[in-house]
Design a protein around this motif. Structure first.
Motif, PDB file in Angstrom:
ATOM      1  N   TYR A 124       0.883  -1.550  -0.215  1.00  0.00           N
ATOM      2  CA  TYR A 124      -0.494  -0.018   0.288  1.00  0.00           C
ATOM      3  C   TYR A 124       0.884   1.387   0.212  1.00  0.00           C
ATOM      4  CZ  TYR A 124      -3.967  -2.877   0.338  1.00  0.00           C
ATOM      5  OH  TYR A 124      -5.237  -4.078   1.217  1.00  0.00           O
ATOM      6  N   GLN A 125       2.304   1.682   0.749  1.00  0.00           N
ATOM      7  CA  GLN A 125       2.963   2.303   0.884  1.00  0.00           C
ATOM      8  C   GLN A 125       3.125   2.495  -0.664  1.00  0.00           C
ATOM      9  OE1 GLN A 125       5.231   1.393   3.729  1.00  0.00           O
ATOM     10  NE2 GLN A 125       4.571   2.551   5.674  1.00  0.00           N
ATOM     11  N   LYS A 126       3.995   1.574  -1.635  1.00  0.00           N
ATOM     12  CA  LYS A 126       4.187   2.127  -2.633  1.00  0.00           C
ATOM     13  C   LYS A 126       3.075   2.680  -3.881  1.00  0.00           C
ATOM     14  CE  LYS A 126       4.865  -2.288  -5.948  1.00  0.00           C
ATOM     15  NZ  LYS A 126       4.724  -2.853  -5.929  1.00  0.00           N
ATOM     16  N   MET A 127       1.848   1.708  -3.544  1.00  0.00           N
ATOM     17  CA  MET A 127       0.908   2.217  -4.821  1.00  0.00           C
ATOM     18  C   MET A 127       0.804   4.128  -4.695  1.00  0.00           C
ATOM     19  SD  MET A 127       0.299   0.032  -6.490  1.00  0.00           S
ATOM     20  CE  MET A 127      -1.414   0.046  -6.974  1.00  0.00           C
ATOM     21  N   GLY A 128       0.822   4.513  -2.495  1.00  0.00           N
ATOM     22  CA  GLY A 128       0.362   6.054  -3.131  1.00  0.00           C
ATOM     23  C   GLY A 128       0.076   6.227  -1.202  1.00  0.00           C
ATOM     24  N   TYR A 129      -0.341   5.337  -0.954  1.00  0.00           N
ATOM     25  CA  TYR A 129      -0.545   5.214   0.733  1.00  0.00           C
ATOM     26  C   TYR A 129      -0.075   5.911   1.805  1.00  0.00           C
ATOM     27  CZ  TYR A 129      -4.701   2.524  -1.999  1.00  0.00           C
ATOM     28  OH  TYR A 129      -6.332   3.191  -2.658  1.00  0.00           O
ATOM     29  N   SER A 130      -0.433   6.069   2.641  1.00  0.00           N
ATOM     30  CA  SER A 130       0.013   6.690   3.972  1.00  0.00           C
ATOM     31  C   SER A 130      -0.624   6.311   5.369  1.00  0.00           C
ATOM     32  CB  SER A 130       0.430   8.375   4.228  1.00  0.00           C
ATOM     33  OG  SER A 130       0.721   8.631   2.966  1.00  0.00           O
ATOM     34  N   GLN A 131       0.356   5.608   6.199  1.00  0.00           N
ATOM     35  CA  GLN A 131      -0.554   5.233   7.934  1.00  0.00           C
ATOM     36  C   GLN A 131      -0.997   6.853   8.146  1.00  0.00           C
ATOM     37  OE1 GLN A 131       1.947   3.555  10.101  1.00  0.00           O
ATOM     38  NE2 GLN A 131       0.709   3.886  11.750  1.00  0.00           N
ATOM     39  N   VAL A 132      -2.449   6.594   8.686  1.00  0.00           N
ATOM     40  CA  VAL A 132      -2.695   7.444   9.501  1.00  0.00           C
ATOM     41  C   VAL A 132      -2.959   7.247  10.757  1.00  0.00           C
ATOM     42  CG1 VAL A 132      -5.753   9.498   9.533  1.00  0.00           C
ATOM     43  CG2 VAL A 132      -4.414   8.596   6.991  1.00  0.00           C
ATOM     44  N   ASN A 137      -7.514  -2.940  18.385  1.00  0.00           N
ATOM     45  CA  ASN A 137      -9.171  -4.716  18.728  1.00  0.00           C
ATOM     46  C   ASN A 137      -9.920  -4.619  17.040  1.00  0.00           C
ATOM     47  OD1 ASN A 137      -8.148  -5.117  21.091  1.00  0.00           O
ATOM     48  ND2 ASN A 137      -8.520  -3.323  21.717  1.00  0.00           N
ATOM     49  N   TYR A 138      -8.903  -3.939  16.220  1.00  0.00           N
ATOM     50  CA  TYR A 138      -9.642  -3.588  14.721  1.00  0.00           C
ATOM     51  C   TYR A 138     -11.166  -5.125  14.756  1.00  0.00           C
ATOM     52  CZ  TYR A 138     -11.269  -1.961  10.041  1.00  0.00           C
ATOM     53  OH  TYR A 138     -12.270  -2.593   8.600  1.00  0.00           O
ATOM     54  N   TYR A 139      -9.353  -6.002  14.682  1.00  0.00           N
ATOM     55  CA  TYR A 139      -9.762  -7.228  14.250  1.00  0.00           C
ATOM     56  C   TYR A 139     -10.629  -7.864  15.315  1.00  0.00           C
ATOM     57  CZ  TYR A 139      -7.763  -6.132   9.847  1.00  0.00           C
ATOM     58  OH  TYR A 139      -7.019  -4.888   9.219  1.00  0.00           O
ATOM     59  N   SER A 140     -11.028  -9.267  14.992  1.00  0.00           N
ATOM     60  CA  SER A 140     -11.967 -10.309  15.675  1.00  0.00           C
ATOM     61  C   SER A 140     -11.200 -10.655  17.417  1.00  0.00           C
ATOM     62  CB  SER A 140     -13.118 -11.348  14.744  1.00  0.00           C
ATOM     63  OG  SER A 140     -12.008 -12.331  14.137  1.00  0.00           O
ATOM     64  N   ASP A 141      -9.859 -11.289  16.077  1.00  0.00           N
ATOM     65  CA  ASP A 141      -8.876 -11.956  17.433  1.00  0.00           C
ATOM     66  C   ASP A 141      -8.288 -10.561  18.113  1.00  0.00           C
ATOM     67  OD1 ASP A 141      -6.811 -10.187  15.722  1.00  0.00           O
ATOM     68  OD2 ASP A 141      -6.311 -12.263  15.254  1.00  0.00           O
ATOM     69  N   GLY A 142      -8.542  -9.250  18.307  1.00  0.00           N
ATOM     70  CA  GLY A 142      -8.019  -8.379  18.853  1.00  0.00           C
ATOM     71  C   GLY A 142      -7.417  -7.683  18.385  1.00  0.00           C
ATOM     72  N   GLU A 143      -6.597  -7.877  17.188  1.00  0.00           N
ATOM     73  CA  GLU A 143      -5.608  -7.056  16.710  1.00  0.00           C
ATOM     74  C   GLU A 143      -5.750  -5.640  16.270  1.00  0.00           C
ATOM     75  OE1 GLU A 143      -1.647  -8.015  13.151  1.00  0.00           O
ATOM     76  OE2 GLU A 143      -3.523  -9.161  13.875  1.00  0.00           O
ATOM     77  N   ASP A 144      -4.761  -4.655  16.093  1.00  0.00           N
ATOM     78  CA  ASP A 144      -5.063  -3.877  16.302  1.00  0.00           C
ATOM     79  C   ASP A 144      -4.672  -3.706  14.021  1.00  0.00           C
ATOM     80  OD1 ASP A 144      -5.183  -2.758  18.425  1.00  0.00           O
ATOM     81  OD2 ASP A 144      -2.913  -1.938  18.479  1.00  0.00           O
ATOM     82  N   ALA A 145      -5.633  -2.354  13.372  1.00  0.00           N
ATOM     83  CA  ALA A 145      -5.533  -2.110  12.477  1.00  0.00           C
ATOM     84  C   ALA A 145      -4.706  -0.913  12.095  1.00  0.00           C
ATOM     85  CB  ALA A 145      -6.596  -2.254  12.115  1.00  0.00           C
ATOM     86  N   ILE A 146      -4.243  -0.543  11.205  1.00  0.00           N
ATOM     87  CA  ILE A 146      -3.813   0.808  10.615  1.00  0.00           C
ATOM     88  C   ILE A 146      -4.640   1.173   9.592  1.00  0.00           C
ATOM     89  CG2 ILE A 146      -1.868   1.578   9.715  1.00  0.00           C
ATOM     90  CD1 ILE A 146      -0.087   0.021  10.708  1.00  0.00           C
ATOM     91  N   LEU A 147      -4.620   2.012   9.804  1.00  0.00           N
ATOM     92  CA  LEU A 147      -5.638   3.200   8.072  1.00  0.00           C
ATOM     93  C   LEU A 147      -5.285   3.775   7.622  1.00  0.00           C
ATOM     94  CD1 LEU A 147      -9.118   4.036   8.975  1.00  0.00           C
ATOM     95  CD2 LEU A 147      -7.385   5.661   8.171  1.00  0.00           C
ATOM     96  N   MET A 148      -4.725   3.860   6.755  1.00  0.00           N
ATOM     97  CA  MET A 148      -4.300   3.547   5.770  1.00  0.00           C
ATOM     98  C   MET A 148      -4.711   4.789   4.864  1.00  0.00           C
ATOM     99  SD  MET A 148      -1.608   0.596   4.956  1.00  0.00           S
ATOM    100  CE  MET A 148       0.179   2.068   3.917  1.00  0.00           C
ATOM    101  N   MET A 149      -4.381   6.193   4.408  1.00  0.00           N
ATOM    102  CA  MET A 149      -5.012   6.843   3.707  1.00  0.00           C
ATOM    103  C   MET A 149      -4.100   7.309   2.288  1.00  0.00           C
ATOM    104  SD  MET A 149      -8.239   7.975   3.546  1.00  0.00           S
ATOM    105  CE  MET A 149      -9.495   9.494   2.043  1.00  0.00           C
ATOM    106  N   LYS A 150      -5.239   7.631   1.193  1.00  0.00           N
ATOM    107  CA  LYS A 150      -4.125   7.869  -0.050  1.00  0.00           C
ATOM    108  C   LYS A 150      -5.583   8.802  -1.231  1.00  0.00           C
ATOM    109  CE  LYS A 150      -2.946   6.664  -4.975  1.00  0.00           C
ATOM    110  NZ  LYS A 150      -2.836   5.899  -6.061  1.00  0.00           N
ATOM    111  N   TRP A 151      -4.502  10.396  -0.597  1.00  0.00           N
ATOM    112  CA  TRP A 151      -5.709  11.542  -1.332  1.00  0.00           C
ATOM    113  C   TRP A 151      -5.314  11.954  -2.445  1.00  0.00           C
ATOM    114  CZ3 TRP A 151      -9.316  12.847   1.344  1.00  0.00           C
ATOM    115  CH2 TRP A 151      -9.311  12.715   3.498  1.00  0.00           C
ATOM    116  N   PHE A 152      -6.498  11.999  -3.175  1.00  0.00           N
ATOM    117  CA  PHE A 152      -6.038  12.427  -4.705  1.00  0.00           C
ATOM    118  C   PHE A 152      -5.974  14.082  -5.014  1.00  0.00           C
ATOM    119  CE2 PHE A 152     -10.035   9.204  -5.087  1.00  0.00           C
ATOM    120  CZ  PHE A 152      -9.100   7.831  -5.407  1.00  0.00           C
ATOM    121  N   GLU A 153      -4.701  14.034  -5.965  1.00  0.00           N
ATOM    122  CA  GLU A 153      -4.780  15.454  -6.172  1.00  0.00           C
ATOM    123  C   GLU A 153      -5.285  16.120  -7.193  1.00  0.00           C
ATOM    124  OE1 GLU A 153      -0.478  16.202  -5.910  1.00  0.00           O
ATOM    125  OE2 GLU A 153       0.003  14.438  -4.718  1.00  0.00           O
TER     126      GLU A 153
END
Length: 153
Positions: A124-132, A137-153
């Protein structure tokens, strides 16, 4: 795999069996078929499959959200069969969904990825996404998630 032999098209009901199979082979907490039925019903204009070698090799589905401050795409699920990974198929699916979101009027696209999924995060980083930010506890097993975003210019 020759790029000419890959086609990307909108998903349809008859694709769901293969989509669920890809999902099951890709994730430890896969969506069930009813989740894909809902995605197809509510987001049919932003649900695509990639066909290669006369079978579905990957898919992507997204929703479009309006916060009243901005419209953005939300990639809900993307997966590629293991034998088709690292061949550019995931990138083509991502570009297709980004294009569709842009046409709809989105200012950018977001997605969530497991903290432990280093390979996906690098993709995702290679495709232009950045960690926001981190979503605890996002996933059912309690693992955290990183929300990533790609803004269009």
């Amino acid at each position: 795999m020759d790029e000419k032999n890959i086609s990307i098209r909108r998903a349809k009901r008859g694709d769901l069996r293969q989509i669920v199979s890809i999902e099951t082979s890709s994730f430890k907490d896969p969506w069930d078929e009813s989740a894909f039925v809902d995605a197809l019903f509510y987001s049919s204009s932003t649900f695509f499959v990639a066909e290669a070698e006369e079978k579905i090799a990957g898919f992507v589905t997204a929703g479009v959200e309006d916060t009243s401050e901005a419209v953005y795409g939300h990639i809900m699920n993307i997966a590629v069969l293991p034998q088709f990974r690292k061949l550019g198929l995931g990138g083509r699916l991502l570009q297709r969904i980004e294009y569709e979101c842009l046409v709809i009027g989105a200012a950018g696209v977001q997605l969530e990825v497991r903290v432990s999924n280093q390979e996906a995060r690098r993709f995702y980083q290679k495709m232009g996404y950045s960690q926001v930010f981190l979503v605890g506890n996002y996933y059912s097993d309690g693992e955290d998630a990183i929300l990533m975003m790609k803004w269009f210019e």
